[in-house]
Scaffold this motif. Structure first.
Motif, PDB file in Angstrom:
ATOM      1  N   SER A  97       0.815  -1.212   0.000  1.00 58.02           N
ATOM      2  CA  SER A  97       0.000   0.000   0.000  1.00 58.02           C
ATOM      3  C   SER A  97       0.849   1.262   0.000  1.00 58.02           C
ATOM      4  CB  SER A  97      -0.927   0.012   1.215  1.00 58.02           C
ATOM      5  OG  SER A  97      -0.202   0.271   2.414  1.00 58.02           O
ATOM      6  N   ARG A 100       3.560   4.166  -4.765  1.00 56.63           N
ATOM      7  CA  ARG A 100       2.804   5.082  -5.597  1.00 56.63           C
ATOM      8  C   ARG A 100       3.333   4.948  -7.022  1.00 56.63           C
ATOM      9  NH1 ARG A 100       0.454   4.694  -1.694  1.00 56.63           N
ATOM     10  NH2 ARG A 100      -0.431   6.260  -0.295  1.00 56.63           N
ATOM     11  N   GLN A 102      -0.557   3.403  -6.556  1.00 58.10           N
ATOM     12  CA  GLN A 102      -1.035   2.306  -5.729  1.00 58.10           C
ATOM     13  C   GLN A 102      -1.306   1.061  -6.582  1.00 58.10           C
ATOM     14  OE1 GLN A 102      -2.065  -0.271  -3.535  1.00 58.10           O
ATOM     15  NE2 GLN A 102      -1.696   1.587  -2.343  1.00 58.10           N
ATOM     16  N   ASP A 198      -4.484   9.148  -1.370  1.00 66.60           N
ATOM     17  CA  ASP A 198      -4.255   9.114  -2.807  1.00 66.60           C
ATOM     18  C   ASP A 198      -4.148  10.541  -3.323  1.00 66.60           C
ATOM     19  OD1 ASP A 198      -4.033   8.378  -5.421  1.00 66.60           O
ATOM     20  OD2 ASP A 198      -6.179   8.091  -5.724  1.00 66.60           O
TER      21      ASP A 198
END
Length: 210
Positions: A97, A100, A102, A198
């Motif tokens: 998780s 990036r 994701q 996010d």
């Protein structure tokens, strides 16, 4: 269609590994390219923000992320520990998780479980849905839980109960049809919710694109 089929058990001879192998074979029989993997091959230290800051991501988390990115969809065959998710499965999710972009976002997932109990690991799958959906995974609504799994497999690797074998096969077919439609028909409308943290999109909580 490329599908990563991951066993969430470290134990040799695991019932969930047997179910994962069977699911991968059914995926292949239905036209997908299924790649079986065992989470034991991607062992990672317990997630620690200090380790991440000092050393970066563990090599095994990078390797698992790359396998996930290369797939159109994934399957997790997960045991149930104390009515919830095994620590090693949740730990892997926590490490991945942190990447990036994701890697779980917008991936389709099918959850299956095998257990000697009469519940079949179903409670663990409901708990597993929570972090995956939080991270943007499109978890297939129909989950497959195999009860009394220690008595469920024939020597061929198929399920002894023909009805259960057919249900798993039909679930695999329906799941692959959904993944194929989402992959090959870009005119479909896509809707999703953003997960906390996010920063790859506009600051809204729900978006749709044609």
């Amino acid at each position: 269609m490329r599908v990563l089929v991951l066993s969430g058990s470290f134990r040799k001879g695991s019932l969930n590994s047997q179910l994962a192998v069977l699911t991968a074979r059914l995926m292949s029989d239905n036209g997908a390219t299924a790649e079986f993997a065992n989470l034991r091959d991607f062992d990672m230290p317990s997630y620690d923000g200090d380790i991440e800051a000092a050393q970066g991501q563990p090599d095994n988390s990078v390797a698992l992320r790359d396998r996930l990115r290369a797939a159109h969809a994934f399957v997790i065959a997960s045991p149930e520990y104390n009515a919830s998710v095994p620590g090693v499965v949740k730990n892997a999710i926590d490490w991945l998780s942190r990447f990036r972009p994701q890697p779980f976002k917008d991936k389709h997932a099918l959850l299956v479980s095998a257990s000697p109990s009469m519940v079949g690991g179903n409670r663990g799958l409901w708990a597993l849905r929570v972090p995956l959906e939080h991270l943007g995974t499109r978890v297939y609504p129909d989950m497959f839980s195999l009860a009394t799994a220690h008595q469920a497999f024939a020597d061929s690797g198929d399920l002894i109960d023909a009805g259960l074998q057919e249900r798993l096969d039909s679930t695999v077919k329906a799941f692959l049809s959904l993944v194929a439609a989402d992959t090959h028909y870009p005119a479909l409308q896509r809707c999703w919710y953003e997960f906390l943290g996010d920063q790859t999109s506009a600051p809204v909580t729900q978006r749709a694109e044609e």
